[in-house]
Design an enzyme around this catalytic site. Structure first.
Site, PDB file in Angstrom:
ATOM      1  N   GLU A  45       0.809  -1.218   0.000  1.00 11.92           N
ATOM      2  CA  GLU A  45       0.000   0.000   0.000  1.00 11.92           C
ATOM      3  C   GLU A  45       0.848   1.276   0.000  1.00 11.92           C
ATOM      4  OE1 GLU A  45      -2.781  -0.191  -0.830  1.00 11.92           O
ATOM      5  OE2 GLU A  45      -3.894  -1.839   0.058  1.00 11.92           O
TER       6      GLU A  45
ATOM      7  N   HIS B  76      -3.313   3.651   7.489  1.00 16.30           N
ATOM      8  CA  HIS B  76      -4.287   2.819   6.784  1.00 16.30           C
ATOM      9  C   HIS B  76      -4.420   1.500   7.529  1.00 16.30           C
ATOM     10  CE1 HIS B  76      -6.094   0.162   3.899  1.00 16.30           C
ATOM     11  NE2 HIS B  76      -4.965  -0.521   3.733  1.00 16.30           N
TER      12      HIS B  76
ATOM     13  N   HIS C 168      -7.122  -2.219   8.119  1.00 23.40           N
ATOM     14  CA  HIS C 168      -8.279  -3.035   7.752  1.00 23.40           C
ATOM     15  C   HIS C 168      -9.169  -3.213   8.988  1.00 23.40           C
ATOM     16  CE1 HIS C 168      -5.274  -5.025   4.730  1.00 23.40           C
ATOM     17  NE2 HIS C 168      -5.514  -3.753   4.459  1.00 23.40           N
TER      18      HIS C 168
ATOM     19  N   HIS D 221     -12.322  -3.088   1.725  1.00 29.57           N
ATOM     20  CA  HIS D 221     -10.897  -3.079   2.074  1.00 29.57           C
ATOM     21  C   HIS D 221     -10.621  -2.555   3.477  1.00 29.57           C
ATOM     22  CE1 HIS D 221      -6.595  -2.190   0.374  1.00 29.57           C
ATOM     23  NE2 HIS D 221      -6.558  -2.362   1.677  1.00 29.57           N
TER      24      HIS D 221
END
Length: 216
Positions: free
Chosen positions: A74, A92, A94, A154
């Site tokens: 990512e 970021h 999940h 995601h």
């Protein structure tokens, strides 16, 4: 070692994600920018086990300069955010609530006044394969005027001026998603209007007493 302090801070933030139950295994990516350089979590290492020397350092244009491991997939997303926004940190993850909402809705409606801190309604990107340029483009588009975005099927991403702020934005996004999920179990949530969100932003510019004259 390039960006020694930033690498330490990236590791600490990655472990905070794990400790707060916001990520598991390699389920997220953390980065911090200093000038034209970026430190990011590596591929192949669980977030609670990342060490500073593991973290690659890249130039903003994407070239790897240092680090004993490859950047996380990512990283392309993070670099696009740095090129297109004023953020100096990206978190970021999940997270379960964000991933659930991003698998169902086109945007997260603002049903709590804290949504104003992230820019109001939070858009969900169109689905794109992780680590792809398409996903990076989708995220940059979704972040216009926002401090967080949801990635279809995601997870979520928070940006900020420093890792503390980016982490708190990612954590707030997860909380707001959880509130929405709980509210939908009771019925159709009331969504705050743009005028109401504007009033919240105005209120945020004052201290504890707010704009009202409480004392004569």
């Amino acid at each position: 070692m390039l960006l020694e302090q930033e690498r330490r801070d990236v590791c600490l933030t990655a472990r905070r994600l794990f400790d707060h139950g916001l990520a598991h295994g390699e389920g997220g990516t953390v980065s911090a920018r200093c000038g034209d350089l970026v430190a990011v979590t590596p591929a192949g290492v669980a977030l609670d086990r990342v060490e500073p020397a593991d973290c690659p350092v890249l130039s903003v244009d994407g070239g790897v300069l240092e680090g004993r491991r490859e950047p996380a997939a990512e990283t392309t997303l993070h670099m696009a955010v740095y090129r297109e926004t004023d953020a100096t940190a990206v978190v970021h993850a999940h997270t379960p609530n964000a991933t659930s909402v991003a698998s169902v809705l086109a945007e997260l409606p603002p049903i709590h006044h804290y949504a104003a801190r992230l820019g109001g309604a939070i858009p969900v990107t169109s689905y794109a394969t992780y680590g792809s340029g398409d996903l990076s483009d989708q995220v940059v588009k979704a972040l216009k005027g926002k401090r967080a975005a949801l990635l279809a099927n995601h997870g979520g991403v928070g940006i900020g001026d420093g890792l503390e702020q980016a982490f708190e934005h990612a954590r707030l996004l997860e909380w707001l998603c959880g509130v929405y999920i709980d509210a939908r179990r009771l019925g159709e949530p009331r969504v705050l209007s743009e005028e109401e969100l504007a009033e919240v932003r105005h209120r945020d510019t004052y201290g504890w007493a707010g704009p009202d004259l409480l004392f004569l």
